[in-house]
Design an enzyme around this catalytic site. Structure first.
Site, mmCIF file in Angstrom:
data_model
loop_
_atom_site.group_PDB
_atom_site.id
_atom_site.type_symbol
_atom_site.label_atom_id
_atom_site.label_comp_id
_atom_site.label_asym_id
_atom_site.label_seq_id
_atom_site.Cartn_x
_atom_site.Cartn_y
_atom_site.Cartn_z
ATOM 1 N N VAL A 213 -24.457 -5.484 37.355
ATOM 2 C CA VAL A 213 -24.144 -5.814 38.744
ATOM 3 C C VAL A 213 -25.009 -7.003 39.132
ATOM 4 C CG1 VAL A 213 -24.326 -5.062 41.148
ATOM 5 C CG2 VAL A 213 -23.350 -3.533 39.432
ATOM 6 N N ASP A 214 -24.312 -8.079 39.502
ATOM 7 C CA ASP A 214 -24.982 -9.321 39.898
ATOM 8 C C ASP A 214 -24.797 -9.451 41.415
ATOM 9 O OD1 ASP A 214 -25.908 -11.913 40.175
ATOM 10 O OD2 ASP A 214 -24.627 -12.796 38.655
ATOM 11 N N ASP B 190 -22.038 -11.667 27.447
ATOM 12 C CA ASP B 190 -21.886 -12.969 26.788
ATOM 13 C C ASP B 190 -22.341 -14.112 27.683
ATOM 14 O OD1 ASP B 190 -19.691 -12.732 28.670
ATOM 15 O OD2 ASP B 190 -18.883 -14.530 27.732
ATOM 16 N N THR C 109 -17.686 -7.385 41.997
ATOM 17 C CA THR C 109 -16.786 -6.753 41.032
ATOM 18 C C THR C 109 -16.781 -5.238 41.217
ATOM 19 O OG1 THR C 109 -17.247 -8.529 39.462
ATOM 20 C CG2 THR C 109 -16.246 -6.528 38.567
ATOM 21 N N GLY D 167 -22.403 -8.033 42.983
ATOM 22 C CA GLY D 167 -21.872 -6.734 43.394
ATOM 23 C C GLY D 167 -20.393 -6.761 43.760
ATOM 24 N N LYS E 182 -29.140 -6.906 38.668
ATOM 25 C CA LYS E 182 -29.949 -8.036 39.163
ATOM 26 C C LYS E 182 -30.116 -7.802 40.654
ATOM 27 C CE LYS E 182 -27.895 -11.517 36.102
ATOM 28 N NZ LYS E 182 -27.141 -12.782 36.062
ATOM 29 N N GLU F 169 -20.028 -0.044 33.879
ATOM 30 C CA GLU F 169 -20.097 -1.504 34.032
ATOM 31 C C GLU F 169 -21.355 -2.035 33.345
ATOM 32 O OE1 GLU F 169 -18.924 -4.248 34.232
ATOM 33 O OE2 GLU F 169 -18.633 -4.958 36.295
ATOM 34 N N ASP F 170 -21.246 -3.217 32.784
ATOM 35 C CA ASP F 170 -22.391 -3.799 32.088
ATOM 36 C C ASP F 170 -23.490 -4.233 33.051
ATOM 37 O OD1 ASP F 170 -20.855 -5.863 33.152
ATOM 38 O OD2 ASP F 170 -20.862 -7.102 31.342
ATOM 39 N N LYS G 264 -14.844 -7.461 29.592
ATOM 40 C CA LYS G 264 -15.158 -7.057 28.234
ATOM 41 C C LYS G 264 -16.574 -6.507 28.129
ATOM 42 C CE LYS G 264 -12.621 -11.039 26.472
ATOM 43 N NZ LYS G 264 -12.783 -12.307 25.695
HETATM 44 P P1 IMP Z 1 -20.733 -9.555 40.142
HETATM 45 O O1 IMP Z 1 -19.323 -9.365 40.638
HETATM 46 O O2 IMP Z 1 -21.367 -10.814 40.654
HETATM 47 O O3 IMP Z 1 -21.616 -8.349 40.349
HETATM 48 O O4 IMP Z 1 -20.641 -9.879 38.626
HETATM 49 C C1 IMP Z 1 -20.409 -8.949 37.706
HETATM 50 C C2 IMP Z 1 -19.850 -9.556 36.443
HETATM 51 O O5 IMP Z 1 -20.328 -10.876 36.151
HETATM 52 C C3 IMP Z 1 -20.329 -8.699 35.326
HETATM 53 O O6 IMP Z 1 -19.419 -7.654 35.102
HETATM 54 C C4 IMP Z 1 -20.428 -9.658 34.169
HETATM 55 O O7 IMP Z 1 -19.184 -9.716 33.527
HETATM 56 C C5 IMP Z 1 -20.731 -10.982 34.800
HETATM 57 N N1 IMP Z 1 -22.170 -11.298 34.753
HETATM 58 C C6 IMP Z 1 -23.024 -11.389 35.795
HETATM 59 N N2 IMP Z 1 -24.265 -11.715 35.396
HETATM 60 C C7 IMP Z 1 -24.205 -11.800 34.039
HETATM 61 C C8 IMP Z 1 -25.190 -12.108 33.025
HETATM 62 O O8 IMP Z 1 -26.388 -12.347 33.272
HETATM 63 N N3 IMP Z 1 -24.736 -12.117 31.747
HETATM 64 C C9 IMP Z 1 -23.452 -11.857 31.416
HETATM 65 N N4 IMP Z 1 -22.507 -11.559 32.324
HETATM 66 C C10 IMP Z 1 -22.877 -11.545 33.636
HETATM 67 MG MG MG Z 2 -18.561 -6.926 33.592
#
Ligand code: IMP
Ligand code: MG
Length: 182
Positions: A107-108, A164, A112, A110, A136, A104-105, A48
């Protein structure tokens, strides 16, 4: 709860509404220039979290565009993300032979974006790039190229502008940082 305690729990402003608006305009300008004369661009918003970013970005583009959404969720072991990603809702349109931009909102780790890029790439688009509002960078575990980036942030949990914490604070007009548990 006292008034004072409620106030203390408010997210700390990290990126103001004005700075978001200015940066989204710049991204839209750059994307519009890069895709000029390439036909329609398929924007795929990742639900979302990207819904507000996609809404603002898409309205600032000056090129023909088509809007799609996709939803994923991360598998968890207990409360800890395992790195595995599951498709929850697919796009409706075929992307074969079309120019695709994943929106995409954040990348944490990565995982996803990596999963989505691989999956969509296998469907034979003419090209595939991504536009990410927040990165991040010190948390990212997989090798990933971000094509259009809004802002680099530190290792904090951020909310607002679509993001969120446990479904809270998604519609704040700015990006704020919270300490989970606030
Ligand atoms: P990744 O797969 O670890 O890169 O995570 C990506 C997904 O985790 C994002 O699309 C967000 O939905 C969620 N996410 C990661 N960090 C945050 C944050 O600080 N606030 C809100 N959502 C986050
Ligand atoms: Mg997301």
């Amino acid at each position: 709860m006292s008034k004072r305690r409620r106030k203390l729990a408010e997210p700390k402003v990290l990126i103001t509404q004005k700075d978001l608006d200015a940066r989204v305009s710049e991204l839209a300008q750059q994307i519009s220039a890069d895709y000029a004369d390439k036909g329609e661009l398929v924007l795929i918003g990742v639900l979302k979290g990207a819904f507000i970013f996609l809404a603002d970005l898409s309205r600032k583009l000056t090129i023909p565009r088509h809007i799609e959404f996709i939803a994923v969720s991360s598998y968890e072991h207990g409360n800890v993300p395992s790195g595995a990603v599951r498709l929850v809702m697919d796009v409706r349109a075929s992307i074969e032979g079309r120019h695709v931009l994943i929106v995409e909102d954040i990348v944490d780790t990565g995982h996803t974006l990596h999963y989505l890029t691989d999956m969509l790439q296998s469907r034979g688009p003419a090209s595939i790039r991504n536009c990410v509002l927040l990165h991040k960078e010190h948390m990212t575990e997989v090798d990933i190229d971000i094509d259009y980036l809004g802002f680099t942030i530190g290792d904090e949990w951020v909310v607002g502008y679509g993001l969120d914490y446990a479904e809270k604070d998604r519609t704040l007009p700015y990006i704020g940082a919270i300490k989970p548990g606030d």
